[in-house]
Design a protein around this motif. Structure first.
Motif, PDB file in Angstrom:
ATOM      1  N   ALA A  39     -34.768  16.481  12.042  1.00 44.83           N
ATOM      2  CA  ALA A  39     -33.783  17.409  12.584  1.00 44.83           C
ATOM      3  C   ALA A  39     -33.130  16.840  13.846  1.00 44.83           C
ATOM      4  CB  ALA A  39     -34.438  18.756  12.898  1.00 44.83           C
ATOM      5  N   MET A  40     -33.923  16.168  14.695  1.00 48.61           N
ATOM      6  CA  MET A  40     -33.362  15.583  15.908  1.00 48.61           C
ATOM      7  C   MET A  40     -32.405  14.439  15.589  1.00 48.61           C
ATOM      8  SD  MET A  40     -34.111  17.219  18.581  1.00 48.61           S
ATOM      9  CE  MET A  40     -33.392  16.000  19.668  1.00 48.61           C
ATOM     10  N   LEU A  41     -32.774  13.609  14.623  1.00 49.57           N
ATOM     11  CA  LEU A  41     -31.878  12.523  14.229  1.00 49.57           C
ATOM     12  C   LEU A  41     -30.591  13.075  13.604  1.00 49.57           C
ATOM     13  CD1 LEU A  41     -34.415   9.922  12.783  1.00 49.57           C
ATOM     14  CD2 LEU A  41     -33.129   9.769  14.930  1.00 49.57           C
ATOM     15  N   PHE A  98     -25.176  12.675   6.275  1.00 46.61           N
ATOM     16  CA  PHE A  98     -26.411  12.110   6.829  1.00 46.61           C
ATOM     17  C   PHE A  98     -27.475  13.186   6.978  1.00 46.61           C
ATOM     18  CE2 PHE A  98     -29.236  11.232  10.372  1.00 46.61           C
ATOM     19  CZ  PHE A  98     -29.680   9.954  10.078  1.00 46.61           C
ATOM     20  N   ALA A  99     -27.095  14.351   7.517  1.00 44.85           N
ATOM     21  CA  ALA A  99     -28.085  15.396   7.771  1.00 44.85           C
ATOM     22  C   ALA A  99     -28.769  15.853   6.494  1.00 44.85           C
ATOM     23  CB  ALA A  99     -27.415  16.579   8.470  1.00 44.85           C
ATOM     24  N   VAL A 104     -33.591  15.656   3.047  1.00 42.77           N
ATOM     25  CA  VAL A 104     -34.250  15.523   1.739  1.00 42.77           C
ATOM     26  C   VAL A 104     -35.288  14.409   1.770  1.00 42.77           C
ATOM     27  CG1 VAL A 104     -33.882  14.897  -0.678  1.00 42.77           C
ATOM     28  CG2 VAL A 104     -32.289  16.464   0.457  1.00 42.77           C
ATOM     29  N   THR A 105     -34.938  13.279   2.419  1.00 42.85           N
ATOM     30  CA  THR A 105     -35.885  12.161   2.524  1.00 42.85           C
ATOM     31  C   THR A 105     -37.140  12.575   3.288  1.00 42.85           C
ATOM     32  OG1 THR A 105     -34.060  10.571   2.519  1.00 42.85           O
ATOM     33  CG2 THR A 105     -36.184   9.808   3.361  1.00 42.85           C
ATOM     34  N   THR A 106     -36.953  13.332   4.365  1.00 41.31           N
ATOM     35  CA  THR A 106     -38.108  13.785   5.154  1.00 41.31           C
ATOM     36  C   THR A 106     -39.029  14.677   4.329  1.00 41.31           C
ATOM     37  OG1 THR A 106     -36.848  13.660   7.209  1.00 41.31           O
ATOM     38  CG2 THR A 106     -38.808  15.080   7.212  1.00 41.31           C
ATOM     39  N   ILE A 107     -38.450  15.560   3.543  1.00 38.66           N
ATOM     40  CA  ILE A 107     -39.267  16.452   2.707  1.00 38.66           C
ATOM     41  C   ILE A 107     -40.047  15.647   1.669  1.00 38.66           C
ATOM     42  CG2 ILE A 107     -39.164  18.288   0.981  1.00 38.66           C
ATOM     43  CD1 ILE A 107     -36.782  19.432   2.519  1.00 38.66           C
ATOM     44  N   LEU A 108     -39.404  14.640   1.092  1.00 36.47           N
ATOM     45  CA  LEU A 108     -40.061  13.847   0.045  1.00 36.47           C
ATOM     46  C   LEU A 108     -41.125  12.917   0.621  1.00 36.47           C
ATOM     47  CD1 LEU A 108     -36.972  12.924  -2.191  1.00 36.47           C
ATOM     48  CD2 LEU A 108     -38.700  14.694  -2.594  1.00 36.47           C
ATOM     49  N   VAL A 109     -40.808  12.253   1.745  1.00 36.70           N
ATOM     50  CA  VAL A 109     -41.747  11.298   2.337  1.00 36.70           C
ATOM     51  C   VAL A 109     -42.871  12.025   3.054  1.00 36.70           C
ATOM     52  CG1 VAL A 109     -41.984   9.445   4.041  1.00 36.70           C
ATOM     53  CG2 VAL A 109     -39.991   9.507   2.523  1.00 36.70           C
ATOM     54  N   ILE A 202     -31.421  19.792   6.638  1.00 38.09           N
ATOM     55  CA  ILE A 202     -30.512  20.150   5.546  1.00 38.09           C
ATOM     56  C   ILE A 202     -29.604  21.304   5.963  1.00 38.09           C
ATOM     57  CG2 ILE A 202     -30.404  21.117   3.209  1.00 38.09           C
ATOM     58  CD1 ILE A 202     -33.001  19.589   2.607  1.00 38.09           C
ATOM     59  N   LEU A 203     -30.164  22.299   6.647  1.00 40.10           N
ATOM     60  CA  LEU A 203     -29.361  23.435   7.089  1.00 40.10           C
ATOM     61  C   LEU A 203     -28.295  23.007   8.090  1.00 40.10           C
ATOM     62  CD1 LEU A 203     -32.098  26.206   7.497  1.00 40.10           C
ATOM     63  CD2 LEU A 203     -30.388  25.976   5.673  1.00 40.10           C
TER      64      LEU A 203
END
Length: 325
Positions: A39-41, A98-99, A104-109, A202-203
């Motif tokens: 979220a910060m990125l 990007f967001a 999505v990548t964060t949720i998967l990883v 994502i939001l």
């Protein structure tokens, strides 16, 4: 004078917002790298996108304000909408894209590294800075809405100055995005589940998508050639019908040539006994009255036309729809 003051204020609003976003983007990037928060990125990219947007909006104001020349007799006002449209598209591609993908990548990883403290500090400072920038934009919106005798909400929806509209919406979205980021980081820290951080990212992306879509639609509409709002159009028609030698206005066309440039063209039925001198005097009076009431009106063209059969001497009543609608 009111037009020049409004343009100067818009430039100041854009510059303040751009400087604030650049400082915030650097702070968020550092916090995102230290904390590993998606979220910060995403918020860092959000602020970077907003900074680039402000640069494009500044370009829009400068290039759109250039005076008319033989190749562009109506000036360069519409060019400001081209740059503002590019700003909206950049927000869509860089910020929202990007967001969402990073979330999505964060949720998967499902991986986190680093400390949360840096995120909280930067989010708090960013909220204060964004609030200051939004307050300036809000003051301009309220001032302009009073000048046009309308509500701030209606002014934002109908204004042809898409730069102040963009700054207001982007700063508002930035504050909401900061709250979403804080919520995502906080829930991730409390639960140990990085899914909340990813959802917040994502939001934030979807929020940027909404803002970019609204701004893109506004600029496309103005590029195509949007008329002035209905209330102002009716007031323009009333001014023309009120001229001594005018019987009726058969056709009234208006178009926004730029944030502070409006074209008015009308087919007017003059009195049968009006002389050429009377018509010239009426045309001069129309231009003087309209530009005096609305400094944004830059061009006024009146085309004398024959009376319609059976309409000689008639003036449209207050409840009669404008001819040709």
């Amino acid at each position: 004078m009111a037009e020049a003051a409004a343009r100067t204020e818009s430039v100041g609003t854009v510059v303040v917002a751009g400087a604030a976003n650049l400082a915030i983007a650097v702070a968020k990037l550092v916090a995102g790298l230290l904390s590993g928060s998606a979220a910060m990125l995403s918020e860092a990219v959000h602020s970077l996108a907003d900074t680039t947007t402000e640069v494009l909006l500044y370009t829009a104001l400068r290039r759109g304000a250039r005076p008319a020349d033989p190749r562009h007799p109506f000036g360069y006002g519409k060019e400001s909408y081209v740059w503002a449209l590019l700003a909206a598209l950049f927000t869509f591609v860089a910020g929202a894209g990007f967001a969402v993908t990073h979330g999505v990548t964060t949720i998967l990883v499902h991986e986190h590294r680093g400390d949360y403290l840096a995120s909280y500090v930067v989010l708090a400072v960013s909220f204060v800075i964004e609030s200051i920038s939004l307050a300036r934009a809000a003051r301009q919106v309220r001032r302009e809405s009073r000048r046009w005798r309308t509500s701030p909400r209606h002014f934002l929806r109908m204004t042809a100055d898409t730069t102040v509209k963009a700054v207001f919406l982007e700063d508002s979205a930035a504050l909401v995005g900061l709250l979403l980021a804080a919520l995502g980081v906080g829930l991730s820290q409390l639960t140990g589940e990085e899914v909340y951080d990813g959802i917040a990212s994502i939001l934030i992306g979807l929020l940027l998508l909404v803002v970019a879509t609204i701004l893109a639609y506004s600029n496309v509409s103005l590029l195509v050639g949007r008329a002035v709002p209905g209330r102002i159009r009716r007031e323009i028609e009333d001014e023309l019908v009120g001229l001594p030698t005018v019987q009726r206005v058969d056709t009234l066309l208006t178009m926004q040539l730029g944030p502070a440039d409006v074209l008015v063209a009308a087919k007017v039925d003059f009195s049968d006994d009006a002389t050429g001198a009377d018509i010239e005097a009426a045309a001069d009076a129309a231009e003087r009255q309209l530009t005096g009431r609305y400094p944004e009106i830059r061009y006024v063209f009146l085309d004398p036309t024959r009376a319609r059969p059976g309409t000689a001497g008639q003036v449209p009543g207050p409840d009669e729809p404008p001819p040709g609608t």
